[in-house]
Design a protein around this motif. Structure first.
Motif, PDB file in Angstrom:
ATOM      1  N   LEU A 140      -6.543   2.669  -5.416  1.00 16.58           N
ATOM      2  CA  LEU A 140      -5.969   4.013  -5.296  1.00 16.58           C
ATOM      3  C   LEU A 140      -5.938   4.747  -6.629  1.00 16.58           C
ATOM      4  O   LEU A 140      -6.067   5.980  -6.674  1.00 16.58           O
ATOM      5  CB  LEU A 140      -4.550   3.926  -4.722  1.00 16.58           C
ATOM      6  CG  LEU A 140      -4.419   3.300  -3.327  1.00 16.58           C
ATOM      7  CD1 LEU A 140      -2.950   3.232  -2.914  1.00 16.58           C
ATOM      8  CD2 LEU A 140      -5.232   4.096  -2.309  1.00 16.58           C
ATOM      9  N   ALA A 141      -5.740   3.999  -7.726  1.00 15.92           N
ATOM     10  CA  ALA A 141      -5.704   4.594  -9.068  1.00 15.92           C
ATOM     11  C   ALA A 141      -6.435   3.670 -10.027  1.00 15.92           C
ATOM     12  O   ALA A 141      -5.812   3.000 -10.862  1.00 15.92           O
ATOM     13  CB  ALA A 141      -4.268   4.829  -9.515  1.00 15.92           C
ATOM     14  N   LEU A 179       4.125   5.523  -5.597  1.00 21.78           N
ATOM     15  CA  LEU A 179       4.133   5.539  -7.062  1.00 21.78           C
ATOM     16  C   LEU A 179       3.185   6.612  -7.593  1.00 21.78           C
ATOM     17  O   LEU A 179       3.530   7.362  -8.521  1.00 21.78           O
ATOM     18  CB  LEU A 179       3.726   4.164  -7.600  1.00 21.78           C
ATOM     19  CG  LEU A 179       3.598   4.038  -9.112  1.00 21.78           C
ATOM     20  CD1 LEU A 179       4.936   4.325  -9.796  1.00 21.78           C
ATOM     21  CD2 LEU A 179       3.098   2.652  -9.497  1.00 21.78           C
ATOM     22  N   ILE A 180       2.015   6.697  -7.017  1.00 21.91           N
ATOM     23  CA  ILE A 180       1.051   7.717  -7.440  1.00 21.91           C
ATOM     24  C   ILE A 180       1.595   9.112  -7.155  1.00 21.91           C
ATOM     25  O   ILE A 180       1.482  10.029  -7.986  1.00 21.91           O
ATOM     26  CB  ILE A 180      -0.296   7.498  -6.723  1.00 21.91           C
ATOM     27  CG1 ILE A 180      -0.908   6.163  -7.159  1.00 21.91           C
ATOM     28  CG2 ILE A 180      -1.258   8.643  -7.012  1.00 21.91           C
ATOM     29  CD1 ILE A 180      -2.136   5.770  -6.368  1.00 21.91           C
ATOM     30  N   LEU A 235       1.749  -5.231  -5.052  1.00 17.19           N
ATOM     31  CA  LEU A 235       1.765  -3.803  -5.331  1.00 17.19           C
ATOM     32  C   LEU A 235       0.671  -3.438  -6.327  1.00 17.19           C
ATOM     33  O   LEU A 235      -0.056  -2.446  -6.145  1.00 17.19           O
ATOM     34  CB  LEU A 235       3.134  -3.389  -5.871  1.00 17.19           C
ATOM     35  CG  LEU A 235       3.251  -1.986  -6.474  1.00 17.19           C
ATOM     36  CD1 LEU A 235       2.909  -0.923  -5.457  1.00 17.19           C
ATOM     37  CD2 LEU A 235       4.646  -1.766  -7.047  1.00 17.19           C
ATOM     38  N   LEU A 236       0.533  -4.232  -7.391  1.00 17.76           N
ATOM     39  CA  LEU A 236      -0.512  -3.956  -8.378  1.00 17.76           C
ATOM     40  C   LEU A 236      -1.901  -4.078  -7.763  1.00 17.76           C
ATOM     41  O   LEU A 236      -2.804  -3.291  -8.080  1.00 17.76           O
ATOM     42  CB  LEU A 236      -0.379  -4.919  -9.557  1.00 17.76           C
ATOM     43  CG  LEU A 236       0.873  -4.764 -10.429  1.00 17.76           C
ATOM     44  CD1 LEU A 236       0.897  -5.841 -11.507  1.00 17.76           C
ATOM     45  CD2 LEU A 236       0.930  -3.379 -11.063  1.00 17.76           C
ATOM     46  N   ALA A 248       2.416   1.637  -3.442  1.00 17.35           N
ATOM     47  CA  ALA A 248       1.442   2.118  -4.424  1.00 17.35           C
ATOM     48  C   ALA A 248       1.192   3.609  -4.248  1.00 17.35           C
ATOM     49  O   ALA A 248       1.115   4.363  -5.231  1.00 17.35           O
ATOM     50  CB  ALA A 248       0.140   1.333  -4.283  1.00 17.35           C
ATOM     51  N   TRP A 250      -5.732   3.548 -13.842  1.00  9.12           N
ATOM     52  CA  TRP A 250      -4.495   2.966 -14.359  1.00  9.12           C
ATOM     53  C   TRP A 250      -4.708   1.474 -14.595  1.00  9.12           C
ATOM     54  O   TRP A 250      -5.044   0.730 -13.673  1.00  9.12           O
ATOM     55  CB  TRP A 250      -3.344   3.146 -13.370  1.00  9.12           C
ATOM     56  CG  TRP A 250      -2.916   4.559 -13.149  1.00  9.12           C
ATOM     57  CD1 TRP A 250      -3.490   5.682 -13.667  1.00  9.12           C
ATOM     58  CD2 TRP A 250      -1.823   4.997 -12.342  1.00  9.12           C
ATOM     59  NE1 TRP A 250      -2.834   6.802 -13.229  1.00  9.12           N
ATOM     60  CE2 TRP A 250      -1.794   6.415 -12.418  1.00  9.12           C
ATOM     61  CE3 TRP A 250      -0.865   4.350 -11.574  1.00  9.12           C
ATOM     62  CZ2 TRP A 250      -0.849   7.176 -11.745  1.00  9.12           C
ATOM     63  CZ3 TRP A 250       0.083   5.106 -10.894  1.00  9.12           C
ATOM     64  CH2 TRP A 250       0.095   6.507 -10.987  1.00  9.12           C
ATOM     65  N   VAL A 305       0.511   0.212 -16.020  1.00  8.38           N
ATOM     66  CA  VAL A 305       1.639  -0.049 -15.131  1.00  8.38           C
ATOM     67  C   VAL A 305       1.899  -1.544 -15.145  1.00  8.38           C
ATOM     68  O   VAL A 305       0.989  -2.348 -14.904  1.00  8.38           O
ATOM     69  CB  VAL A 305       1.350   0.416 -13.692  1.00  8.38           C
ATOM     70  CG1 VAL A 305       2.533   0.063 -12.784  1.00  8.38           C
ATOM     71  CG2 VAL A 305       1.084   1.913 -13.653  1.00  8.38           C
ATOM     72  N   LYS A 313       0.826  -1.209   0.000  1.00  4.69           N
ATOM     73  CA  LYS A 313       0.000   0.000   0.000  1.00  4.69           C
ATOM     74  C   LYS A 313       0.860   1.259   0.000  1.00  4.69           C
ATOM     75  O   LYS A 313       0.578   2.222  -0.717  1.00  4.69           O
ATOM     76  CB  LYS A 313      -0.947  -0.008   1.199  1.00  4.69           C
ATOM     77  CG  LYS A 313      -2.042  -1.063   1.119  1.00  4.69           C
ATOM     78  CD  LYS A 313      -2.998  -0.946   2.300  1.00  4.69           C
ATOM     79  CE  LYS A 313      -4.107  -1.978   2.198  1.00  4.69           C
ATOM     80  NZ  LYS A 313      -5.048  -1.894   3.351  1.00  4.69           N
ATOM     81  N   LEU A 372      -2.585  -1.064  -5.810  1.00  5.94           N
ATOM     82  CA  LEU A 372      -2.734   0.111  -6.670  1.00  5.94           C
ATOM     83  C   LEU A 372      -4.155   0.251  -7.213  1.00  5.94           C
ATOM     84  O   LEU A 372      -4.613   1.372  -7.483  1.00  5.94           O
ATOM     85  CB  LEU A 372      -1.747   0.008  -7.833  1.00  5.94           C
ATOM     86  CG  LEU A 372      -1.609   1.195  -8.780  1.00  5.94           C
ATOM     87  CD1 LEU A 372      -1.074   2.414  -8.042  1.00  5.94           C
ATOM     88  CD2 LEU A 372      -0.708   0.840  -9.955  1.00  5.94           C
ATOM     89  N   ARG A 410      -3.418  -2.330 -15.189  1.00  6.47           N
ATOM     90  CA  ARG A 410      -2.314  -3.043 -14.552  1.00  6.47           C
ATOM     91  C   ARG A 410      -1.964  -4.296 -15.349  1.00  6.47           C
ATOM     92  O   ARG A 410      -2.838  -5.056 -15.735  1.00  6.47           O
ATOM     93  CB  ARG A 410      -2.696  -3.433 -13.117  1.00  6.47           C
ATOM     94  CG  ARG A 410      -3.037  -2.242 -12.219  1.00  6.47           C
ATOM     95  CD  ARG A 410      -3.760  -2.713 -10.968  1.00  6.47           C
ATOM     96  NE  ARG A 410      -5.041  -3.330 -11.304  1.00  6.47           N
ATOM     97  CZ  ARG A 410      -5.571  -4.373 -10.653  1.00  6.47           C
ATOM     98  NH1 ARG A 410      -4.905  -4.922  -9.647  1.00  6.47           N
ATOM     99  NH2 ARG A 410      -6.718  -4.876 -11.018  1.00  6.47           N
TER     100      ARG A 410
END
Length: 271
Positions: free
Chosen positions: A153-154, A125-126, A146-147, A122, A157, A139, A119, A150, A159
């Motif tokens: 959160l995004a 990264l954002i 991690l994906l 991620a 995006w 991504v 978390k 993510l 994955r």
């Protein structure tokens, strides 16, 4: 005087003619109704529009990439103690491409181990992307936790769940998979991507086997083929209709796509 036989037969002939016309009309009406039923009443099956794969350019000057009609540019990111970092020249090229409307693919370098806190990784990264004013469309990472972190959160995006056989043990386990095991899905990596909540699998070209491609199709998993740098393999790769390919030779790949428009949508493969 003998009766005129022709005058007696004439009305009968006319009656048969009228009956024939009626029968023809009825038959024609039934035939028309049958044809109308087939073409109007039967629901039409829509054929999916198959788009040409995106070409993600790696290690190519921006001018050459644009001349090759590349759909996007890839940027490799390394995780650091402070967050993430990219090669300065590659970062400049990526920003220039994005400013011209190109899509951005972020490829996260694996490092020695996956992030201990998915978390936090991620979120970092954002934060890095916003600081650089970059909005990636995709991504790709070997770090599946991690994906997964993510995604909420995004969500905009996409994955791509990357794999590497050298990071799997003999039982198909890996710390990069976040607890997933190939033995639990009969050795199918696309099935494992599906179980992890992914829709895109990103294998390197040299690890993509025909049975894996068939599994990806069966599980409705799109292919993002990395390290697609062999022009001799392009015709075979295009038959798989992948979502995209990451290559050092985008010009040759673009030409190979243009020569095979029938594999994809009607008309030119490259707009």
């Amino acid at each position: 005087m003998a009766p005129d036989s022709s005058s007696e037969e004439r009305p009968k002939t006319r009656r048969l003619s009228r009956m024939s016309k009626v029968m023809l009309a009825v038959t024609g009406g039934l035939l028309f109704f049958a044809v109308w039923t087939v073409f109007v009443s039967k629901p039409q099956v829509e054929q999916p529009l198959l788009k040409p794969p995106a070409i993600w350019s790696s290690h190519m000057p921006l001018k050459e990439a644009l001349l090759a009609k590349v759909r996007g540019v890839s940027l490799r990111l390394a995780r650091t103690e402070a967050g993430y970092a990219a090669d300065p020249q590659s970062l400049v090229r990526a920003k220039a491409a994005v400013s011209l409307g190109e899509d951005l693919l972020l490829i996260l370098e694996p490092g020695e181990a996956p992030s201990p806190d998915p978390k936090a990784a991620a979120a970092a990264l954002i934060a890095w992307a916003r600081t650089q004013e970059l909005e990636p469309s995709l991504v790709a990472s070997l770090d599946w936790p991690l994906l997964q972190a993510l995604a909420p959160l995004a969500p905009e995006w996409q994955r791509a769940f990357a794999t590497s056989e050298v990071r799997l043990d003999r039982k198909g386990r890996s710390i990069w998979l976040g607890g997933g095991e190939l033995s639990k899905v009969e050795g199918s990596i696309p099935a494992l991507v599906k179980v992890a909540g992914g829709k895109i699998w990103a294998p390197p070209l040299h690890e993509l086997r025909p049975e894996d491609a068939e599994d990806a199709k069966a599980w409705s998993i799109d292919l993002l083929i990395r390290q697609a740098d062999n022009p001799e393999a392009f015709p075979s790769l295009l038959l798989l209709r992948p979502r995209g390919l990451v290559t050092d030779d985008p010009e040759a790949l673009a030409q190979s796509i243009a020569e095979r428009p029938g594999l994809f949508s009607v008309g030119s493969a490259l707009e």
